[in-house]
Design a protein around this motif. Structure first.
Motif, short mmCIF file in Angstrom:
data_model
loop_
_atom_site.label_atom_id
_atom_site.label_comp_id
_atom_site.label_asym_id
_atom_site.label_seq_id
_atom_site.Cartn_x
_atom_site.Cartn_y
_atom_site.Cartn_z
N GLU A 265 0.86 -1.18 0.00
CA GLU A 265 0.00 0.00 0.00
C GLU A 265 0.89 1.23 0.00
N GLY A 266 1.06 1.84 -1.18
CA GLY A 266 1.95 2.97 -1.30
C GLY A 266 3.37 2.55 -0.99
N GLU A 267 4.00 3.19 -0.02
CA GLU A 267 5.35 2.84 0.40
C GLU A 267 5.34 1.93 1.63
N GLY A 268 4.19 1.36 1.94
CA GLY A 268 4.08 0.49 3.10
C GLY A 268 3.25 -0.74 2.82
N TYR A 269 2.57 -1.22 3.85
CA TYR A 269 1.83 -2.47 3.78
C TYR A 269 0.47 -2.28 4.44
N ALA A 270 -0.49 -3.10 4.01
CA ALA A 270 -1.82 -3.09 4.60
C ALA A 270 -2.24 -4.53 4.86
N LEU A 271 -2.60 -4.81 6.10
CA LEU A 271 -3.06 -6.13 6.49
C LEU A 271 -4.54 -6.07 6.84
N SER A 272 -5.32 -6.96 6.28
CA SER A 272 -6.71 -7.11 6.67
C SER A 272 -6.75 -8.12 7.82
N VAL A 273 -7.25 -7.69 8.98
CA VAL A 273 -7.20 -8.54 10.17
C VAL A 273 -8.56 -8.60 10.84
N VAL A 274 -8.79 -9.70 11.55
CA VAL A 274 -10.04 -9.86 12.30
C VAL A 274 -9.91 -9.25 13.69
N GLU A 275 -8.76 -9.46 14.33
CA GLU A 275 -8.55 -8.98 15.69
C GLU A 275 -7.24 -8.22 15.78
N PRO A 276 -7.30 -6.90 15.71
CA PRO A 276 -6.06 -6.11 15.77
C PRO A 276 -5.25 -6.37 17.03
N HIS A 277 -5.93 -6.59 18.16
CA HIS A 277 -5.21 -6.80 19.42
C HIS A 277 -4.38 -8.07 19.41
N ALA A 278 -4.71 -9.00 18.50
CA ALA A 278 -3.90 -10.22 18.36
C ALA A 278 -2.86 -10.06 17.26
N ALA A 279 -3.24 -9.37 16.19
CA ALA A 279 -2.33 -9.27 15.04
C ALA A 279 -1.18 -8.30 15.30
N ILE A 280 -1.43 -7.18 15.95
CA ILE A 280 -0.41 -6.14 16.09
C ILE A 280 0.76 -6.58 16.98
N PRO A 281 0.52 -7.19 18.16
CA PRO A 281 1.68 -7.66 18.94
C PRO A 281 2.52 -8.68 18.19
N ALA A 282 1.87 -9.58 17.44
CA ALA A 282 2.62 -10.57 16.68
C ALA A 282 3.41 -9.90 15.56
N LEU A 283 2.83 -8.86 14.94
CA LEU A 283 3.55 -8.13 13.90
C LEU A 283 4.78 -7.44 14.48
N LEU A 284 4.63 -6.79 15.62
CA LEU A 284 5.76 -6.08 16.24
C LEU A 284 6.87 -7.07 16.62
N ALA A 285 6.48 -8.24 17.11
CA ALA A 285 7.48 -9.25 17.46
C ALA A 285 8.22 -9.75 16.24
N LEU A 286 7.50 -9.94 15.14
CA LEU A 286 8.14 -10.40 13.92
C LEU A 286 9.12 -9.36 13.39
N LEU A 287 8.73 -8.10 13.40
CA LEU A 287 9.60 -7.03 12.91
C LEU A 287 10.85 -6.90 13.79
N GLU A 288 10.68 -7.08 15.09
CA GLU A 288 11.84 -7.01 15.98
C GLU A 288 12.78 -8.18 15.72
N GLN A 289 12.21 -9.34 15.46
CA GLN A 289 13.02 -10.51 15.15
C GLN A 289 13.81 -10.32 13.86
N GLN A 290 13.19 -9.64 12.88
CA GLN A 290 13.83 -9.40 11.59
C GLN A 290 14.68 -8.13 11.59
N ALA A 291 14.72 -7.43 12.71
CA ALA A 291 15.48 -6.19 12.84
C ALA A 291 15.05 -5.15 11.81
#
Length: 343
Positions: A265-291
């Motif tokens: 989405e433009g210069e970023g990304y867009a995720l369609s999610v059912v439960e943001p409170h579950a998806a966002i912490p997992a996303l942040l953990a993945l990004l931290e793991q990938q530096a």
């Protein structure tokens, strides 16, 4: 009120095809399109540039002829009952040119004379907020005022079926919402409406059903809420990343909890999610793991625009190639935008 029998259609289209001659071969603008519009509904027809939408609407309005297929408008066919159909429909084109030396009232009365019956032209002026401009020359009206005049002209014959082709383009927010009220009022009176628009919020608010057209075919059809629910998530998580590494593959986020789909989405990304409170912490953990440093993150509700992008890969208001590359404007020079010269 329409005289259609119960269970009939305001518009019925079967196997519609339109092929234009091109410099390098035939150009197919509409390719086997099927469509139904029911009496009393507001039906939205959406599509990216070059999708075949404008050609389809032109055929429904009697401004173009199909190459193949069957088209019925108010139970009648253009090839046999054109005059009767014209008496029963109202049309607002994308752009209309008016005689400059006529007043608003004179133009409305002229158009009213073309029909056997219809409302007093002066009664239409308040509907489009032009009562103070009744005796003003058309040439002095602003672009938005001329758009509102075009809508009034579509109503002078008290039509059963109306075609509104981007009716609110160029209007300020207040005038735009006033025209929304006009459309709602017409629907409440049992009129059938075909609406094309580049404003997704307009389609969501006004339309009972929507057809999304691409490459000359209907690729999605349903009520706005139904189309939105098909995306699989109720929320959109948008974010962008920093760092010098290669861009992340959107598919790499598909395995996160409650993620239904992902896209660039433009210069970023867009995720369609059912439960943001579950998806966002997992996303942040993945990004931290990938530096991968996070530059921005926002959440919002899924909209019809998200459905459109998911299906077509483009936003509705994106510019794109015209029919010479498989869309609407054939190689003989017809432009995408349709103009009408009143009078």
């Amino acid at each position: 009120m329409t005289d259609l029998a119960p269970g009939s259609h305001a518009i019925l289209v079967r196997g519609l095809r339109k092929v234009y001659p091109g410099r390098t071969g035939p150009v197919t603008a509409v390719d086997g399109l099927d469509l139904e519009v029911f009496p009393g509904e507001c039906f939205g027809l959406l599509g990216p540039n070059g999708a075949g939408k404008t050609t389809t609407v032109e055929i429904l309005e009697g401004l173009n002829e199909p190459t193949e297929g069957e088209v019925e408008v108010l139970g009648r066919r253009w090839e046999a009952e054109a005059d009767d159909i014209r008496e029963r429909i109202g049309v607002t084109l994308q752009e209309t040119r008016f005689p400059e030396k006529m007043t608003v009232r004179e133009l409305l009365r002229l158009f009213r004379s073309f029909y056997r019956s219809g409302p007093d032209p002066d009664s239409l002026l308040p509907l489009v907020s032009l009562e103070s401009k009744a005796d003003t020359y058309v040439e002095t009206l602003s672009g938005g005022q001329q758009r509102r005049l075009a809508v009034a002209l579509a109503l002078v014959g008290d039509p059963e079926l109306l075609f509104f082709d981007e009716p609110t383009t160029g209007l300020d927010p207040q005038a735009r919402r006033q025209l929304w009220d006009v459309v709602r009022g017409l629907r409440e009176k049992g009129r059938s409406i075909v609406l094309t628009t580049h404003y997704m919020d307009e389609a969501e608010r006004l339309c009972d059903r929507i057809a999304i057209v691409d490459h000359g075919k209907v690729i999605a059809l349903g009520a706005p809420d139904e189309l939105i629910s098909r995306l699989g998530g109720e929320h959109i998580v948008e974010f962008s990343l920093g760092g010098d590494g290669p861009p992340a593959d959107p598919a790499s986020f598909d395995g996160l909890p409650t993620v239904a789909s992902s896209r660039l989405e433009g210069e970023g990304y867009a995720l369609s999610v059912v439960e943001p409170h579950a998806a966002i912490p997992a996303l942040l953990a993945l990004l931290e793991q990938q530096a991968r440093p996070l530059l921005r993150l926002t959440t919002r509700r899924v909209s019809l625009e998200d459905v459109f992008v998911d299906l077509t890969g483009r936003h509705l208001r994106d510019d794109g190639p015209e029919a010479a590359n498989g869309g609407e404007a054939p190689a003989n020079g017809r432009g995408r935008r349709r103009r009408s010269r009143a009078g």
